[in-house]
Write a protein that holds these residues in place. Structure first.
Motif, PDB file in Angstrom:
ATOM      1  N   ALA A   1       0.886  -1.334   0.111  1.00 23.90           N
ATOM      2  CA  ALA A   1      -0.212   0.069  -0.307  1.00 23.90           C
ATOM      3  C   ALA A   1       0.840   1.430   0.048  1.00 23.90           C
ATOM      4  CB  ALA A   1      -0.862   0.010   1.185  1.00 23.90           C
ATOM      5  N   LEU A   2       2.085   1.160   0.177  1.00 19.09           N
ATOM      6  CA  LEU A   2       2.886   2.388   0.428  1.00 19.09           C
ATOM      7  C   LEU A   2       2.867   3.475  -0.815  1.00 19.09           C
ATOM      8  CD1 LEU A   2       6.107   0.659   2.304  1.00 19.09           C
ATOM      9  CD2 LEU A   2       4.417   2.648   3.179  1.00 19.09           C
ATOM     10  N   SER A   3       2.926   2.824  -2.081  1.00 20.22           N
ATOM     11  CA  SER A   3       2.952   3.669  -3.319  1.00 20.22           C
ATOM     12  C   SER A   3       1.733   4.578  -3.115  1.00 20.22           C
ATOM     13  CB  SER A   3       3.315   2.836  -4.606  1.00 20.22           C
ATOM     14  OG  SER A   3       3.040   3.679  -5.480  1.00 20.22           O
ATOM     15  N   GLU A   4       0.770   4.071  -3.033  1.00 23.33           N
ATOM     16  CA  GLU A   4      -0.600   4.547  -3.023  1.00 23.33           C
ATOM     17  C   GLU A   4      -0.513   5.726  -1.828  1.00 23.33           C
ATOM     18  OE1 GLU A   4      -4.266   2.302  -3.548  1.00 23.33           O
ATOM     19  OE2 GLU A   4      -5.445   3.871  -3.074  1.00 23.33           O
ATOM     20  N   LEU A   5      -0.233   5.295  -0.745  1.00 23.25           N
ATOM     21  CA  LEU A   5      -0.081   6.050   0.591  1.00 23.25           C
ATOM     22  C   LEU A   5       0.590   7.187   0.144  1.00 23.25           C
ATOM     23  CD1 LEU A   5       0.410   3.724   3.400  1.00 23.25           C
ATOM     24  CD2 LEU A   5      -1.395   5.468   3.420  1.00 23.25           C
ATOM     25  N   SER A   6       1.839   7.125  -0.386  1.00 19.08           N
ATOM     26  CA  SER A   6       2.528   8.131  -0.373  1.00 19.08           C
ATOM     27  C   SER A   6       2.097   9.046  -1.658  1.00 19.08           C
ATOM     28  CB  SER A   6       4.084   7.640  -1.153  1.00 19.08           C
ATOM     29  OG  SER A   6       3.890   7.298  -2.570  1.00 19.08           O
ATOM     30  N   GLN A   7       1.345   8.724  -2.456  1.00 16.84           N
ATOM     31  CA  GLN A   7       0.558   9.560  -3.422  1.00 16.84           C
ATOM     32  C   GLN A   7      -0.227  10.556  -2.929  1.00 16.84           C
ATOM     33  OE1 GLN A   7      -0.393   6.769  -6.743  1.00 16.84           O
ATOM     34  NE2 GLN A   7       1.709   6.152  -6.927  1.00 16.84           N
ATOM     35  N   GLY A   8      -0.784   9.911  -1.761  1.00 12.57           N
ATOM     36  CA  GLY A   8      -2.064  10.609  -1.001  1.00 12.57           C
ATOM     37  C   GLY A   8      -1.558  11.703   0.106  1.00 12.57           C
ATOM     38  N   LEU A   9      -0.277  11.776   0.147  1.00 10.52           N
ATOM     39  CA  LEU A   9       0.265  12.605   1.332  1.00 10.52           C
ATOM     40  C   LEU A   9      -0.293  14.059   0.951  1.00 10.52           C
ATOM     41  CD1 LEU A   9       3.865  11.191   1.748  1.00 10.52           C
ATOM     42  CD2 LEU A   9       2.282  11.395   3.437  1.00 10.52           C
ATOM     43  N   ALA A  10      -0.750  14.801   2.283  1.00 13.19           N
ATOM     44  CA  ALA A  10      -1.221  16.011   2.047  1.00 13.19           C
ATOM     45  C   ALA A  10      -1.277  16.565   3.508  1.00 13.19           C
ATOM     46  CB  ALA A  10      -2.609  16.070   1.676  1.00 13.19           C
ATOM     47  N   PRO A  11      -0.917  17.866   3.591  1.00 12.32           N
ATOM     48  CA  PRO A  11      -0.694  18.454   4.956  1.00 12.32           C
ATOM     49  C   PRO A  11      -2.018  18.624   5.628  1.00 12.32           C
ATOM     50  CG  PRO A  11      -0.599  20.109   3.179  1.00 12.32           C
ATOM     51  CD  PRO A  11      -0.525  18.916   2.713  1.00 12.32           C
ATOM     52  N   ASP A  12      -3.000  18.423   5.194  1.00 10.69           N
ATOM     53  CA  ASP A  12      -4.432  18.712   5.849  1.00 10.69           C
ATOM     54  C   ASP A  12      -5.220  17.404   6.253  1.00 10.69           C
ATOM     55  OD1 ASP A  12      -5.242  17.714   3.357  1.00 10.69           O
ATOM     56  OD2 ASP A  12      -6.520  19.459   2.934  1.00 10.69           O
ATOM     57  N   ARG A  13      -4.587  16.389   6.222  1.00 10.78           N
ATOM     58  CA  ARG A  13      -5.102  15.082   6.656  1.00 10.78           C
ATOM     59  C   ARG A  13      -4.706  14.411   8.023  1.00 10.78           C
ATOM     60  NH1 ARG A  13      -4.820  10.695   2.285  1.00 10.78           N
ATOM     61  NH2 ARG A  13      -6.399   9.892   3.148  1.00 10.78           N
ATOM     62  N   ILE A  14      -4.403  15.143   9.031  1.00  6.86           N
ATOM     63  CA  ILE A  14      -4.204  14.703  10.364  1.00  6.86           C
ATOM     64  C   ILE A  14      -5.395  14.167  10.945  1.00  6.86           C
ATOM     65  CG2 ILE A  14      -4.622  16.929  11.720  1.00  6.86           C
ATOM     66  CD1 ILE A  14      -2.104  16.227  13.263  1.00  6.86           C
ATOM     67  N   GLU A  15      -6.687  14.746  10.403  1.00  3.01           N
ATOM     68  CA  GLU A  15      -7.878  13.962  11.195  1.00  3.01           C
ATOM     69  C   GLU A  15      -7.914  12.636  10.407  1.00  3.01           C
ATOM     70  OE1 GLU A  15     -11.521  15.982  11.440  1.00  3.01           O
ATOM     71  OE2 GLU A  15     -12.715  14.086  11.826  1.00  3.01           O
ATOM     72  N   ASP A  16      -7.692  12.296   9.198  1.00  3.10           N
ATOM     73  CA  ASP A  16      -7.570  11.023   8.538  1.00  3.10           C
ATOM     74  C   ASP A  16      -6.843   9.974   9.271  1.00  3.10           C
ATOM     75  OD1 ASP A  16      -9.542  11.970   6.859  1.00  3.10           O
ATOM     76  OD2 ASP A  16      -7.888  12.031   5.403  1.00  3.10           O
ATOM     77  N   ALA A  17      -5.639  10.602   9.708  1.00  2.65           N
ATOM     78  CA  ALA A  17      -4.538   9.853  10.433  1.00  2.65           C
ATOM     79  C   ALA A  17      -5.048   9.349  11.732  1.00  2.65           C
ATOM     80  CB  ALA A  17      -3.130  10.708  10.339  1.00  2.65           C
ATOM     81  N   ALA A  18      -5.789  10.368  12.495  1.00  4.70           N
ATOM     82  CA  ALA A  18      -6.448  10.106  13.766  1.00  4.70           C
ATOM     83  C   ALA A  18      -7.270   8.785  13.762  1.00  4.70           C
ATOM     84  CB  ALA A  18      -6.906  11.239  14.442  1.00  4.70           C
ATOM     85  N   ARG A  19      -7.926   8.647  12.603  1.00  5.66           N
ATOM     86  CA  ARG A  19      -9.088   7.728  12.422  1.00  5.66           C
ATOM     87  C   ARG A  19      -8.400   6.294  12.157  1.00  5.66           C
ATOM     88  NH1 ARG A  19     -14.227   9.532  12.946  1.00  5.66           N
ATOM     89  NH2 ARG A  19     -14.306  11.899  12.676  1.00  5.66           N
ATOM     90  N   ALA A  20      -7.298   6.423  11.251  1.00  7.02           N
ATOM     91  CA  ALA A  20      -6.512   5.266  10.786  1.00  7.02           C
ATOM     92  C   ALA A  20      -6.011   4.336  12.027  1.00  7.02           C
ATOM     93  CB  ALA A  20      -5.719   5.302   9.738  1.00  7.02           C
ATOM     94  N   ILE A  21      -5.499   5.249  12.951  1.00 10.61           N
ATOM     95  CA  ILE A  21      -5.020   4.446  13.955  1.00 10.61           C
ATOM     96  C   ILE A  21      -5.688   3.977  15.235  1.00 10.61           C
ATOM     97  CG2 ILE A  21      -2.735   5.491  13.427  1.00 10.61           C
ATOM     98  CD1 ILE A  21      -3.009   7.522  16.116  1.00 10.61           C
ATOM     99  N   MET A  22      -7.090   4.106  15.014  1.00 13.23           N
ATOM    100  CA  MET A  22      -7.814   3.617  16.151  1.00 13.23           C
ATOM    101  C   MET A  22      -8.341   2.284  16.266  1.00 13.23           C
ATOM    102  SD  MET A  22     -11.076   6.779  15.490  1.00 13.23           S
ATOM    103  CE  MET A  22     -12.230   5.896  16.563  1.00 13.23           C
ATOM    104  N   THR A  23      -8.421   1.778  17.336  1.00 13.45           N
ATOM    105  CA  THR A  23      -8.784   0.204  17.424  1.00 13.45           C
ATOM    106  C   THR A  23     -10.211   0.217  17.676  1.00 13.45           C
ATOM    107  OG1 THR A  23      -7.669  -0.021  19.487  1.00 13.45           O
ATOM    108  CG2 THR A  23      -6.464  -0.677  17.571  1.00 13.45           C
TER     109      THR A  23
END
Lengths: 411, 411
Positions: free
Chosen positions: B143-165
């Motif tokens: 998934a790393l290639s697609e992940l790297s293409q999606g990098l953006a400075p305004d996606r911290i909330e997405d990050a907070a959601r992805a690490i939830m269990t």
């Protein structure tokens, strides 16, 4: 306090055991109305002159007035020709009651000394129940005359019932051994069952024997056996302000057991059985669990790991769910602070090897471990693989029952 | 796994906060199918060259392969001209997975280094989720290639959601301060003690700032603030094998904050807010509780008492029952092992003085304390009266919800 209506599923199947009489000890109980209605709540045990009395108590720095009084008296014999007495009430622990708590102890022990014609320093009193409310000691002193008239050698089961609080069954145990061709008997009673943790518990224990032994000799045995029994159980890691164990040896058998290992083992059997019964009546308990830790660098580390596993809410809830959740055992080992090496750790549930060398064992079949977890009596064994010291402790699971009992507003 | 369908009643009322972008940091997330279906489960954060990265980790002796790898890398800068990256997955903690766990870390960090053109030693990876199962690292590296293409400075909330269990809400916090007339910003995310049955909760925290500071200077601040924030919270006394906090300072603001107390306070504000949010999402929590201990002989003793109260199942169940049960607080003080004097102890629930000088305060009216206990946010304050050291910790209550979440058999 929540009403406890059901007996613990882990209670001994045969009910209260038929305990032998111990020559030189007599019991009486009464419903004095300390807090509870419609049940006995004060127990008196009278012990003949010439007996030795030993004990062990909570190490809490906020221990109760009666505990401090017992500790001050232990080992003192003011008059050889006079016996001893234990006065025990349930319903109120007389803990954190300031000056009036000390006065209550003085009132009870003085009145018992007068009634039984014994020195005040020969009277031990223990209280268990609510913390921080003045003990209505007048109800106890008023009852002493009737209590003393009821003393009889065959009333130990009554005594076991009078000291119960949230216990769901009375706890008794006995064992005998033969020394020089003569039988020596040990019989004891206990109450549990919340605030149970090492350094004792919300726990009162009274053990009697007809063996003949010095106070110092008995105390040494009690202190040693206490470490492997009452100080090796935990229900919830909480430590009571009132825990007390008293052991009286009347010498009526005429058998000298000074430094006698056979007797010490027999005493240990009764202490361990009562300790296990306290766990079996742990608040909300549905599983009795032995935690055995081996291969530690020293005994202190072995105990740290065993207690870390036994007190882990995540391990205890997994046990309640009959889940052989070895990941939580790994977690508890890791957090214990003991020396451990992830890649040398082995874990068994019952006889099922679950994990070794830092990962799931190749032989592991979860259905086998899951089958073990369905039993009432469970074993979790951990080999740290870094030494040769070991420790065994006993605990129970953490269930909705515990929450029900303890999250209820006091009433 | 127990289904968590309801958001914690203690969740911040306004939902996830509007977090500012931190210059020099970009985020991306993806649904890689590590374990969960229908949600994101891998987060990538890319951080510009010249940034400083500091961290703090679990002290567990059975910590996971990714934790050990992060600890080995912290403080190393292999190439000044290269940035850093955090690769974080939920669903599998890669803990207690032996050699294949180490290989998974190597595979992920190598692939990320290739994709992002960074040294392997600049890649930090963290995993949270099921323990003891091999991490399907191929799903992450694919998934790393697609992940790297999606990098953006305004996606911290997405990050907070992805690490939830099983967190019931995503956790974010930010704070700013002005230094030399220029605004410095700190923004962070965390996941906490939502639970992946059958495994332990793991706390992961990522904080970003545009302040300019050396790695050593940042590490000193993080370590110090960590003691009073993430190391001062407890849900159930259990310690994960995977807890990780990483802080990156990009320097993009141009403001030098070396040894700057204003900045350290601002960083501390974000750390404390995130730590509190972790407690507010504690398993089954219905009450957020601050335990403040004063008057101890030293800081170690103050902390011992605070943690003894915060971890006591009897105190925590009383809180669940909205019962101002100060007797259990006395018990927890007594068992802590800290120096205490029963007759110098004072206890408050909120602002209500409950006990002083070893007994109930003469001014105490239980209805006042009971009213305090009905709130969502509670304060238990203890003055030991034997010194001047203090400690504050935060915890939640122990409820049926905790048992529901954790006693469920893995499925």
């Amino acid at each position: 306090m929540a009403k406890i209506t059901k007996v613990s599923p882990l209670a001994p199947k045969g009910g209260f055991p038929a305990l032998p009489q111990i020559d030189g000890v007599r019991f009486s109980t009464i419903a004095a109305g300390v807090r509870y209605a419609g049940r006995t709540d004060v127990m008196l045990a009278e012990i003949d002159a010439g007996s030795a009395v030993a004990g062990a108590f909570t190490r809490s720095s906020t221990r109760s007035a009666p505990v401090l009084d017992c500790q001050a008296k232990l080992g003192r014999v003011e008059d050889d020709a006079k016996g001893f007495a234990f006065v025990v009430n349930s319903g109120n622990s007389n803990a954190f009651t300031g000056r009036v708590g000390v006065e209550a102890v003085e009132a009870i022990t003085s009145a018992a000394a007068n009634t039984l014609n014994l020195p005040v320093s020969h009277i031990y009193t223990c209280s268990t129940g609510v913390i921080g409310e003045p003990l209505p000691h007048g109800k106890i002193t008023d009852a002493l005359s009737e209590l003393s008239q009821g003393l009889a050698p065959d009333r130990i089961e009554d005594a076991a019932r009078a000291i119960m609080t949230t216990d769901t069954f009375p706890k008794g145990s006995c064992a005998t051994c033969e020394i020089g061709g003569i039988e020596v008997t040990v019989a004891g009673i206990a109450k549990g069952s919340g605030m149970i943790a090492p350094d004792m518990a919300t726990m009162l224990v009274y053990i009697f024997t007809d063996a003949k032994i010095s106070q110092a000799g008995l105390q040494a045995m009690v202190s040693k056996q206490n470490e492997a029994t009452f100080n090796s159980i935990t229900v919830d890691s909480d430590t009571s302000t009132s825990d007390s164990l008293l052991v009286a040896a009347t010498g009526a058998s005429g058998v000298d057991v000074e430094d006698n290992e056979t007797f010490e083992r027999t005493l240990g059997v009764v202490m361990k059985d009562l300790a296990h019964q306290v766990v079996r009546d742990g608040e909300g308990a549905t599983k009795f669990v032995e935690i055995r830790v081996e291969g530690a660098v020293d005994a202190g580390d072995a105990r740290k790991v065993a207690m870390s596993i036994a007190n882990s809410p995540l391990v205890k809830t997994a046990i309640a769910g009959e889940d052989p959740n070895w990941g939580r055992v790994v977690m508890a080992v890791g957090k214990s602070g003991a020396h451990a090496d992830r890649d040398r750790l082995s874990i068994w549930f019952g006889n099922v090897l679950v994990a070794e060398n830092g990962w799931v064992s190749p032989s592991y079949v979860e259905a086998d471990a899951a089958a073990h977890m369905k039993g009432d009596d469970l074993l979790i064994r951990v080999d740290l693989g870094v030494g040769s010291a070991e420790s065994t402790v006993w605990t129970c699971d953490l269930t909705h029952g515990y929450i029900d009992i303890n999250a209820d507003y006091r009433s």
